[in-house]
Design a protein around this motif. Structure first.
Motif, PDB file in Angstrom:
ATOM      1  N   ILE A 114      -4.544   0.636  24.943  1.00  0.00           N
ATOM      2  CA  ILE A 114      -3.902  -0.441  25.700  1.00  0.00           C
ATOM      3  C   ILE A 114      -2.513  -0.735  25.134  1.00  0.00           C
ATOM      4  CG2 ILE A 114      -4.019  -2.908  26.254  1.00  0.00           C
ATOM      5  CD1 ILE A 114      -7.114  -2.542  26.340  1.00  0.00           C
ATOM      6  N   ILE A 115      -2.440  -0.892  23.826  1.00  0.00           N
ATOM      7  CA  ILE A 115      -1.147  -1.220  23.199  1.00  0.00           C
ATOM      8  C   ILE A 115      -0.143  -0.090  23.404  1.00  0.00           C
ATOM      9  CG2 ILE A 115       0.010  -1.612  20.981  1.00  0.00           C
ATOM     10  CD1 ILE A 115      -2.627  -3.087  20.131  1.00  0.00           C
ATOM     11  N   THR A 116      -0.546   1.132  23.095  1.00  0.00           N
ATOM     12  CA  THR A 116       0.391   2.258  23.228  1.00  0.00           C
ATOM     13  C   THR A 116       0.704   2.540  24.693  1.00  0.00           C
ATOM     14  OG1 THR A 116      -1.424   3.872  23.111  1.00  0.00           O
ATOM     15  CG2 THR A 116      -0.265   3.330  21.045  1.00  0.00           C
ATOM     16  N   GLY A 117      -0.281   2.351  25.567  1.00  0.00           N
ATOM     17  CA  GLY A 117      -0.043   2.579  26.994  1.00  0.00           C
ATOM     18  C   GLY A 117       0.990   1.620  27.555  1.00  0.00           C
ATOM     19  N   LEU A 118       0.870   0.343  27.203  1.00  0.00           N
ATOM     20  CA  LEU A 118       1.858  -0.628  27.664  1.00  0.00           C
ATOM     21  C   LEU A 118       3.234  -0.333  27.081  1.00  0.00           C
ATOM     22  CD1 LEU A 118      -0.296  -3.877  27.451  1.00  0.00           C
ATOM     23  CD2 LEU A 118       0.457  -2.690  29.537  1.00  0.00           C
ATOM     24  N   TRP A 119       3.263   0.068  25.832  1.00  0.00           N
ATOM     25  CA  TRP A 119       4.526   0.401  25.169  1.00  0.00           C
ATOM     26  C   TRP A 119       5.166   1.628  25.828  1.00  0.00           C
ATOM     27  CZ3 TRP A 119       4.752   0.069  19.119  1.00  0.00           C
ATOM     28  CH2 TRP A 119       6.075   0.097  18.690  1.00  0.00           C
ATOM     29  N   LEU A 120       4.371   2.648  26.096  1.00  0.00           N
ATOM     30  CA  LEU A 120       4.895   3.848  26.755  1.00  0.00           C
ATOM     31  C   LEU A 120       5.375   3.532  28.174  1.00  0.00           C
ATOM     32  CD1 LEU A 120       2.211   6.377  25.499  1.00  0.00           C
ATOM     33  CD2 LEU A 120       4.679   6.522  25.018  1.00  0.00           C
ATOM     34  N   ALA A 121       4.624   2.696  28.889  1.00  0.00           N
ATOM     35  CA  ALA A 121       5.037   2.294  30.237  1.00  0.00           C
ATOM     36  C   ALA A 121       6.369   1.550  30.185  1.00  0.00           C
ATOM     37  CB  ALA A 121       3.962   1.421  30.883  1.00  0.00           C
ATOM     38  N   TRP A 122       6.527   0.694  29.171  1.00  0.00           N
ATOM     39  CA  TRP A 122       7.775  -0.056  29.021  1.00  0.00           C
ATOM     40  C   TRP A 122       8.939   0.895  28.754  1.00  0.00           C
ATOM     41  CZ3 TRP A 122       9.145  -4.766  30.306  1.00  0.00           C
ATOM     42  CH2 TRP A 122      10.353  -5.270  29.852  1.00  0.00           C
ATOM     43  N   GLN A 123       8.683   1.962  27.991  1.00  0.00           N
ATOM     44  CA  GLN A 123       9.743   2.942  27.735  1.00  0.00           C
ATOM     45  C   GLN A 123      10.136   3.675  29.016  1.00  0.00           C
ATOM     46  OE1 GLN A 123       8.412   5.460  24.501  1.00  0.00           O
ATOM     47  NE2 GLN A 123       9.226   4.055  22.980  1.00  0.00           N
ATOM     48  N   LYS A 124       9.171   3.942  29.887  1.00  0.00           N
ATOM     49  CA  LYS A 124       9.476   4.632  31.152  1.00  0.00           C
ATOM     50  C   LYS A 124      10.136   3.698  32.165  1.00  0.00           C
ATOM     51  CE  LYS A 124       7.383   8.743  30.723  1.00  0.00           C
ATOM     52  NZ  LYS A 124       8.094   9.996  30.863  1.00  0.00           N
ATOM     53  N   LEU A 125       9.634   2.464  32.222  1.00  0.00           N
ATOM     54  CA  LEU A 125      10.139   1.466  33.171  1.00  0.00           C
ATOM     55  C   LEU A 125      10.290   0.137  32.438  1.00  0.00           C
ATOM     56  CD1 LEU A 125       7.842   2.168  36.256  1.00  0.00           C
ATOM     57  CD2 LEU A 125      10.257   2.702  36.067  1.00  0.00           C
ATOM     58  N   PRO A 126      11.475  -0.134  31.865  1.00  0.00           N
ATOM     59  CA  PRO A 126      11.645  -1.331  31.041  1.00  0.00           C
ATOM     60  C   PRO A 126      11.852  -2.617  31.836  1.00  0.00           C
ATOM     61  CG  PRO A 126      13.618   0.009  30.967  1.00  0.00           C
ATOM     62  CD  PRO A 126      12.623   0.754  31.797  1.00  0.00           C
ATOM     63  N   SER A 127      11.037  -2.791  32.859  1.00  0.00           N
ATOM     64  CA  SER A 127      11.072  -4.014  33.654  1.00  0.00           C
ATOM     65  C   SER A 127       9.706  -4.184  34.308  1.00  0.00           C
ATOM     66  CB  SER A 127      12.154  -3.920  34.736  1.00  0.00           C
ATOM     67  OG  SER A 127      11.958  -4.918  35.708  1.00  0.00           O
ATOM     68  N   LEU A 128       9.061  -5.316  34.043  1.00  0.00           N
ATOM     69  CA  LEU A 128       7.764  -5.571  34.672  1.00  0.00           C
ATOM     70  C   LEU A 128       7.872  -5.599  36.191  1.00  0.00           C
ATOM     71  CD1 LEU A 128       6.177  -8.280  32.334  1.00  0.00           C
ATOM     72  CD2 LEU A 128       5.626  -5.853  32.488  1.00  0.00           C
ATOM     73  N   ALA A 129       8.993  -6.037  36.686  1.00  0.00           N
ATOM     74  CA  ALA A 129       9.191  -6.070  38.137  1.00  0.00           C
ATOM     75  C   ALA A 129       9.090  -4.673  38.725  1.00  0.00           C
ATOM     76  CB  ALA A 129      10.537  -6.704  38.466  1.00  0.00           C
ATOM     77  N   LEU A 130       9.622  -3.678  38.017  1.00  0.00           N
ATOM     78  CA  LEU A 130       9.534  -2.293  38.508  1.00  0.00           C
ATOM     79  C   LEU A 130       8.098  -1.777  38.508  1.00  0.00           C
ATOM     80  CD1 LEU A 130      12.648  -0.631  36.830  1.00  0.00           C
ATOM     81  CD2 LEU A 130      12.335  -1.207  39.247  1.00  0.00           C
ATOM     82  N   TRP A 131       7.270  -2.255  37.582  1.00  0.00           N
ATOM     83  CA  TRP A 131       5.882  -1.801  37.521  1.00  0.00           C
ATOM     84  C   TRP A 131       5.139  -2.129  38.813  1.00  0.00           C
ATOM     85  CZ3 TRP A 131       3.411  -3.118  32.120  1.00  0.00           C
ATOM     86  CH2 TRP A 131       4.180  -2.532  31.104  1.00  0.00           C
ATOM     87  N   PHE A 132       5.553  -3.219  39.455  1.00  0.00           N
ATOM     88  CA  PHE A 132       4.834  -3.688  40.638  1.00  0.00           C
ATOM     89  C   PHE A 132       5.638  -3.534  41.931  1.00  0.00           C
ATOM     90  CE2 PHE A 132       3.207  -5.883  36.916  1.00  0.00           C
ATOM     91  CZ  PHE A 132       1.872  -5.509  36.987  1.00  0.00           C
ATOM     92  N   ASP A 133       6.764  -2.840  41.850  1.00  0.00           N
ATOM     93  CA  ASP A 133       7.612  -2.610  43.024  1.00  0.00           C
ATOM     94  C   ASP A 133       7.153  -1.331  43.717  1.00  0.00           C
ATOM     95  OD1 ASP A 133       9.565  -2.074  44.886  1.00  0.00           O
ATOM     96  OD2 ASP A 133      11.240  -2.150  43.463  1.00  0.00           O
ATOM     97  N   PRO A 134       6.627  -1.432  44.955  1.00  0.00           N
ATOM     98  CA  PRO A 134       6.134  -0.245  45.660  1.00  0.00           C
ATOM     99  C   PRO A 134       7.212   0.821  45.897  1.00  0.00           C
ATOM    100  CG  PRO A 134       5.489  -2.240  46.814  1.00  0.00           C
ATOM    101  CD  PRO A 134       6.418  -2.650  45.713  1.00  0.00           C
ATOM    102  N   GLY A 135       8.467   0.425  45.868  1.00  0.00           N
ATOM    103  CA  GLY A 135       9.543   1.376  46.096  1.00  0.00           C
ATOM    104  C   GLY A 135      10.163   1.930  44.824  1.00  0.00           C
ATOM    105  N   ALA A 136       9.548   1.672  43.668  1.00  0.00           N
ATOM    106  CA  ALA A 136      10.152   2.060  42.388  1.00  0.00           C
ATOM    107  C   ALA A 136       9.907   3.520  42.018  1.00  0.00           C
ATOM    108  CB  ALA A 136       9.653   1.147  41.272  1.00  0.00           C
ATOM    109  N   GLY A 137       9.136   4.240  42.816  1.00  0.00           N
ATOM    110  CA  GLY A 137       8.962   5.665  42.563  1.00  0.00           C
ATOM    111  C   GLY A 137       7.622   6.040  41.970  1.00  0.00           C
ATOM    112  N   PRO A 138       7.459   7.337  41.722  1.00  0.00           N
ATOM    113  CA  PRO A 138       6.154   7.849  41.281  1.00  0.00           C
ATOM    114  C   PRO A 138       5.712   7.366  39.899  1.00  0.00           C
ATOM    115  CG  PRO A 138       7.784   9.628  41.391  1.00  0.00           C
ATOM    116  CD  PRO A 138       8.420   8.411  41.962  1.00  0.00           C
TER     117      PRO A 138
END
Length: 148
Positions: free
Chosen positions: A59-83
């Motif tokens: 969980i910790i590393t997954g959230l950290w890795l996700a943040w490195q790929k998309l450094p904005s929580l808004a992008l995590w939930f934006d349907p148009g933000a890509g694959p």
């Protein structure tokens, strides 16, 4: 730093998913056949000491890795933000399913575990195993295209 995070994430996934595969494929059939609640408790007590920290590391590393790929929580939930955002959302959905299944098992099924309730526990084990394999497949999707 990303390589270390990824290594820790993969080690956690190996422990979490591997443990559930061992449980589902080797231990669960015997437990159900023999209606052996004690064997299931024995596995759970031993596995939890390694499995729960592995899940926490994931969980910790997954959230950290996700943040490195998309450094904005808004992008995590934006349907148009890509694959990549789609994969992050899928991983978060799988995490939510993991929490729900685990909480139901921990607080509703395990306290009442008996030979009569073993099939219900079996369904929880199979569900958690399938969810954890889906986690691995989704994680792999960050690195490779399935070509489907």
């Amino acid at each position: 730093m990303t390589a270390i995070l990824l290594l820790l994430h993969l080690l956690g996934a190996t422990i979490w998913t591997g443990g559930h595969l061992v449980l589902a494929v080797t231990i669960l059939p015997r437990v159900l056949k023999d209606r052996d609640v004690a064997s299931l408790h024995w596995f759970e007590q031993g596995y939890e000491r390694l499995g729960m920290p592995a899940l926490l590391v994931q969980i910790i590393t997954g959230l950290w890795l996700a943040w490195q790929k998309l450094p904005s929580l808004a992008l995590w939930f934006d349907p148009g933000a890509g694959p990549i955002a789609e994969l992050v959302r899928l991983k978060l959905m799988l995490l939510l399913l993991t929490i729900l299944v685990a909480a139901h098992a921990r607080f509703r099924v395990i306290p009442r575990l008996s030979p009569a309730t073993l099939p219900l526990m079996g369904w929880h084990i199979v569900a958690m195993t399938l969810i954890s394999v889906a986690f691995v497949a989704t994680g792999l999707s960050f690195r490779v295209s399935w070509g489907i």
